[in-house]
Write a protein that holds these residues in place. Structure first.
Motif, mmCIF file in Angstrom:
data_model
loop_
_atom_site.group_PDB
_atom_site.id
_atom_site.type_symbol
_atom_site.label_atom_id
_atom_site.label_comp_id
_atom_site.label_asym_id
_atom_site.label_seq_id
_atom_site.Cartn_x
_atom_site.Cartn_y
_atom_site.Cartn_z
ATOM 1 N N MET A 1 16.696 -3.374 -71.391
ATOM 2 C CA MET A 1 17.871 -4.256 -71.352
ATOM 3 C C MET A 1 18.291 -4.542 -69.909
ATOM 4 S SD MET A 1 19.893 -5.886 -73.407
ATOM 5 C CE MET A 1 21.500 -6.629 -73.446
ATOM 6 N N ALA A 2 18.325 -3.455 -69.108
ATOM 7 C CA ALA A 2 18.714 -3.606 -67.707
ATOM 8 C C ALA A 2 17.688 -4.436 -66.952
ATOM 9 C CB ALA A 2 18.869 -2.229 -67.050
ATOM 10 N N GLN A 3 16.396 -4.225 -67.296
ATOM 11 C CA GLN A 3 15.358 -5.017 -66.630
ATOM 12 C C GLN A 3 15.480 -6.499 -66.973
ATOM 13 O OE1 GLN A 3 11.638 -3.239 -67.746
ATOM 14 N NE2 GLN A 3 11.827 -1.509 -66.305
ATOM 15 N N ALA A 4 15.813 -6.809 -68.234
ATOM 16 C CA ALA A 4 15.969 -8.201 -68.644
ATOM 17 C C ALA A 4 17.127 -8.863 -67.914
ATOM 18 C CB ALA A 4 16.188 -8.282 -70.149
ATOM 19 N N GLU A 5 18.243 -8.096 -67.753
ATOM 20 C CA GLU A 5 19.393 -8.660 -67.039
ATOM 21 C C GLU A 5 19.064 -8.881 -65.557
ATOM 22 O OE1 GLU A 5 22.672 -6.094 -67.662
ATOM 23 O OE2 GLU A 5 22.981 -6.703 -69.766
ATOM 24 N N THR A 6 18.319 -7.924 -64.986
ATOM 25 C CA THR A 6 17.924 -8.072 -63.583
ATOM 26 C C THR A 6 17.030 -9.286 -63.396
ATOM 27 O OG1 THR A 6 18.046 -5.672 -63.278
ATOM 28 C CG2 THR A 6 16.803 -6.933 -61.638
ATOM 29 N N ARG A 7 16.082 -9.466 -64.338
ATOM 30 C CA ARG A 7 15.190 -10.618 -64.257
ATOM 31 C C ARG A 7 15.975 -11.924 -64.396
ATOM 32 N NH1 ARG A 7 12.374 -9.417 -68.239
ATOM 33 N NH2 ARG A 7 10.926 -8.023 -67.177
ATOM 34 N N ARG A 8 16.948 -11.912 -65.328
ATOM 35 C CA ARG A 8 17.755 -13.113 -65.535
ATOM 36 C C ARG A 8 18.579 -13.429 -64.290
ATOM 37 N NH1 ARG A 8 20.676 -11.366 -69.307
ATOM 38 N NH2 ARG A 8 19.143 -11.732 -70.964
ATOM 39 N N ASP A 9 19.130 -12.391 -63.667
ATOM 40 C CA ASP A 9 19.899 -12.605 -62.437
ATOM 41 C C ASP A 9 19.011 -13.170 -61.333
ATOM 42 O OD1 ASP A 9 22.146 -11.664 -63.672
ATOM 43 O OD2 ASP A 9 21.937 -9.612 -62.888
ATOM 44 N N GLY A 10 17.769 -12.667 -61.252
ATOM 45 C CA GLY A 10 16.848 -13.179 -60.249
ATOM 46 C C GLY A 10 16.500 -14.637 -60.477
ATOM 47 N N VAL A 11 16.298 -14.996 -61.747
ATOM 48 C CA VAL A 11 16.005 -16.393 -62.072
ATOM 49 C C VAL A 11 17.192 -17.285 -61.744
ATOM 50 C CG1 VAL A 11 15.489 -17.983 -63.947
ATOM 51 C CG2 VAL A 11 14.288 -15.799 -63.815
ATOM 52 N N ASP A 12 18.394 -16.819 -62.077
ATOM 53 C CA ASP A 12 19.596 -17.605 -61.774
ATOM 54 C C ASP A 12 19.771 -17.784 -60.271
ATOM 55 O OD1 ASP A 12 20.120 -17.813 -64.457
ATOM 56 O OD2 ASP A 12 21.543 -16.138 -64.495
ATOM 57 N N TRP A 13 19.508 -16.703 -59.499
ATOM 58 C CA TRP A 13 19.644 -16.797 -58.044
ATOM 59 C C TRP A 13 18.636 -17.787 -57.477
ATOM 60 C CZ3 TRP A 13 16.219 -15.992 -54.089
ATOM 61 C CH2 TRP A 13 16.753 -15.985 -52.793
ATOM 62 N N LEU A 14 17.380 -17.709 -57.989
ATOM 63 C CA LEU A 14 16.353 -18.615 -57.499
ATOM 64 C C LEU A 14 16.690 -20.059 -57.840
ATOM 65 C CD1 LEU A 14 13.605 -18.959 -56.148
ATOM 66 C CD2 LEU A 14 12.536 -18.643 -58.392
ATOM 67 N N ARG A 15 17.222 -20.298 -59.064
ATOM 68 C CA ARG A 15 17.586 -21.649 -59.455
ATOM 69 C C ARG A 15 18.700 -22.193 -58.571
ATOM 70 N NH1 ARG A 15 18.760 -20.679 -64.346
ATOM 71 N NH2 ARG A 15 21.024 -20.538 -64.078
ATOM 72 N N ASP A 16 19.660 -21.357 -58.221
ATOM 73 C CA ASP A 16 20.755 -21.811 -57.361
ATOM 74 C C ASP A 16 20.305 -21.993 -55.918
ATOM 75 O OD1 ASP A 16 22.420 -21.737 -59.535
ATOM 76 O OD2 ASP A 16 23.182 -19.716 -59.113
ATOM 77 N N ALA A 17 19.382 -21.153 -55.464
ATOM 78 C CA ALA A 17 18.964 -21.200 -54.060
ATOM 79 C C ALA A 17 17.867 -22.207 -53.804
ATOM 80 C CB ALA A 17 18.493 -19.816 -53.615
ATOM 81 N N LEU A 18 17.131 -22.639 -54.847
ATOM 82 C CA LEU A 18 15.990 -23.522 -54.649
ATOM 83 C C LEU A 18 16.359 -24.840 -53.965
ATOM 84 C CD1 LEU A 18 12.985 -23.848 -55.043
ATOM 85 C CD2 LEU A 18 13.427 -24.824 -57.309
ATOM 86 N N PRO A 19 17.434 -25.537 -54.394
ATOM 87 C CA PRO A 19 17.797 -26.787 -53.675
ATOM 88 C C PRO A 19 18.082 -26.550 -52.197
ATOM 89 C CG PRO A 19 18.942 -26.649 -55.774
ATOM 90 C CD PRO A 19 18.312 -25.320 -55.550
ATOM 91 N N LYS A 20 18.749 -25.424 -51.883
ATOM 92 C CA LYS A 20 19.050 -25.123 -50.480
ATOM 93 C C LYS A 20 17.778 -24.829 -49.704
ATOM 94 C CE LYS A 20 23.521 -23.173 -51.794
ATOM 95 N NZ LYS A 20 24.358 -21.947 -51.798
ATOM 96 N N LEU A 21 16.833 -24.115 -50.336
ATOM 97 C CA LEU A 21 15.578 -23.809 -49.661
ATOM 98 C C LEU A 21 14.760 -25.074 -49.411
ATOM 99 C CD1 LEU A 21 14.525 -20.581 -51.617
ATOM 100 C CD2 LEU A 21 15.419 -20.715 -49.290
ATOM 101 N N VAL A 22 14.798 -26.010 -50.377
ATOM 102 C CA VAL A 22 14.046 -27.256 -50.225
ATOM 103 C C VAL A 22 14.650 -28.131 -49.128
ATOM 104 C CG1 VAL A 22 13.396 -29.401 -51.380
ATOM 105 C CG2 VAL A 22 13.182 -27.232 -52.587
ATOM 106 N N LEU A 23 15.977 -28.183 -49.052
ATOM 107 C CA LEU A 23 16.651 -29.067 -48.090
ATOM 108 C C LEU A 23 16.793 -28.449 -46.702
ATOM 109 C CD1 LEU A 23 19.527 -30.505 -50.321
ATOM 110 C CD2 LEU A 23 17.460 -31.678 -49.564
ATOM 111 N N SER A 24 16.660 -27.161 -46.588
ATOM 112 C CA SER A 24 16.912 -26.507 -45.301
ATOM 113 C C SER A 24 15.986 -26.984 -44.184
ATOM 114 C CB SER A 24 16.835 -24.986 -45.450
ATOM 115 O OG SER A 24 15.582 -24.593 -45.975
ATOM 116 N N PRO A 25 14.670 -27.216 -44.413
ATOM 117 C CA PRO A 25 13.848 -27.739 -43.299
ATOM 118 C C PRO A 25 14.324 -29.104 -42.801
ATOM 119 C CG PRO A 25 12.453 -26.845 -45.027
ATOM 120 C CD PRO A 25 13.835 -26.906 -45.582
ATOM 121 N N SER A 26 14.650 -30.014 -43.729
ATOM 122 C CA SER A 26 15.143 -31.332 -43.317
ATOM 123 C C SER A 26 16.463 -31.212 -42.581
ATOM 124 C CB SER A 26 15.313 -32.237 -44.545
ATOM 125 O OG SER A 26 14.092 -32.410 -45.217
ATOM 126 N N PHE A 27 17.332 -30.325 -43.075
ATOM 127 C CA PHE A 27 18.624 -30.121 -42.413
ATOM 128 C C PHE A 27 18.427 -29.587 -41.006
ATOM 129 C CE2 PHE A 27 22.195 -27.302 -41.367
ATOM 130 C CZ PHE A 27 23.241 -28.208 -41.422
#
Length: 298
Positions: free
Chosen positions: A1-27
Motif C-alpha cells: 500500500m505504501a509503495q503504491a502511494e509512493t509510486r503515485r506521488d512520484g507520478v504526480d510529481w513528474l506530471r507537474d514537473a514535466l512542463p517546467k522541465l520541457v520549458l526550462s531550456p528555452s527559458f
C-alpha cells in the motif's frame, strides 16, 4: 500500500514537473541571449568600448557624444517623419479595408489573403522588390517612358528630400494588410444589436461609424499603434535593402545608425548608447499599453 502511494506521488510529481522541465531550456536561452545581452549592451554604453568590448568606465560620455552627433539628429528626425506617416497611413488604409471587407462581400477570404500576403514576406524581399520598382533606370519611370510619356519622372529614391517617403511607401504596402486584419477582428466583435438599434433610430452610416463603431475599436487602434511604432523604431532591413540609408544620410534611421557606429566605425560605446535609447523608446510605448491592458482586466 505504501509503495503504491509512493509510486503515485512520484507520478504526480513528474506530471507537474514535466512542463517546467520541457520549458526550462528555452527559458534559460531567452534569459541569457535576450535579457542577458540587453544588460550587457546597457553596461557597454557606459564604457570606452571601440572595436571590441572593454570596461573602462566613462559614465554618460557616450550619451553626450551621441546627442552631439549630427548623424544621430538626422536619424531621429527621419524616424519622426517615417514613424508618424507609417502609423497614420497604415491605420487609415487598414481601417478602410476592414470596413469594406466587413460588408460581407463575395470572395472575402480570397481578398483578405491577398491583402495579408505582403506580411508573409521578409522586409529584405520587400525592400529589394521596391528598389527595382522605383529605380529610374529599370522601374516605374523607365516603363512609363517606354510607353511614350518621355517627360514622366519619378526619382524619389535618388532624391535626398524624397527618399524617406519611399521607405514609407514600402513599409505601408507590407503592413497595412496586417493592420486591416486587426481592425476586421475588432469590427466582427461589435454587437450587431447596437448597430441595428442605431439604424432604427435613424443614424446615418457616417454617424454610425463615427459615434459607435470607431470608439469601440479603441483597443484595436492601441494595439495597431504599439505594433507599428515598435516596427518603425527597429526598422533596419527594409532601409538597408531599399536605400542603404542613402542618398547620403537621407534615410538613416536609429537602427542603421546603431549598426554603422558599432560594426563599421568601431564606436561600440556610442552604438550601445543608441541601442539603449531605442530600447527606452520602445519601453515608453509598451509599458503604458501593458499597464492600460492590465487595468482594464482588473
Amino acid at each position: 500500500m505504501a509503495q503504491a502511494e509512493t509510486r503515485r506521488d512520484g507520478v504526480d510529481w513528474l506530471r507537474d514537473a514535466l512542463p517546467k522541465l520541457v520549458l526550462s531550456p528555452s527559458f534559460a536561452i531567452v534569459l541569457v541571449f535576450v535579457y542577458g545581452f540587453i544588460l550587457f549592451t546597457f553596461v557597454l554604453s557606459f564604457t570606452d568600448s571601440k572595436i571590441l568590448p572593454s570596461f573602462g568606465w566613462v559614465g554618460l560620455q557616450n550619451y553626450q557624444r551621441l546627442f552631439g552627433l549630427r548623424a544621430w539628429g538626422i536619424a531621429v528626425n527621419n524616424l519622426l517623419v517615417f514613424g508618424s506617416l507609417y502609423i497614420v497611413i497604415c491605420c487609415a488604409i487598414g481601417l478602410t479595408l476592414a470596413i469594406l471587407l466587413d460588408q460581407k462581400i463575395r470572395a472575402e477570404g480570397f481578398i483578405r489573403t491577398i491583402y495579408l500576403y505582403p506580411m508573409a514576406l521578409s522586409f529584405i524581399v520587400t525592400g529589394t522588390a521596391w528598389k527595382w520598382f522605383l529605380d529610374p533606370g529599370i522601374g516605374l519611370q523607365a516603363v512609363v517612358r517606354s510607353w511614350g510619356w518621355e517627360g514622366f519622372a519619378f526619382e524619389w529614391i535618388k532624391d535626398p528630400k524624397m527618399a524617406i517617403y519611399t521607405i514609407v511607401i514600402a513599409a505601408v504596402w507590407q503592413t497595412s494588410g496586417f493592420v486591416m486584419a486587426m481592425f476586421l477582428a475588432g469590427l466582427r466583435g461589435i454587437d450587431n444589436e447596437v448597430m441595428k438599434a442605431a439604424q432604427i433610430d435613424g443614424a446615418s452610416t457616417f454617424a454610425l461609424y463615427r459615434r459607435i463603431v470607431i470608439p469601440q475599436l479603441r483597443p484595436a487602434f492601441m494595439s495597431a499603434v504599439v505594433v507599428l511604432a515598435h516596427m518603425a523604431i527597429k526598422s533596419y532591413d527594409l532601409v538597408i535593402a531599399l536605400t542603404g540609408g542613402g542618398p547620403g544620410t537621407a534615410t538613416e534611421l536609429p537602427a542603421t545608425f546603431m549598426y554603422s557606429y558599432t560594426f563599421t566605425r568601431n564606436q561600440m560605446g556610442i552604438g550601445a548608447a543608441s541601442a539603449v535609447i531605442m530600447l527606452m523608446s520602445i519601453a515608453a510605448i509598451m509599458v503604458p499599453f501593458i499597464w492600460s491592458e492590465l487595468r482594464e482586466k482588473k
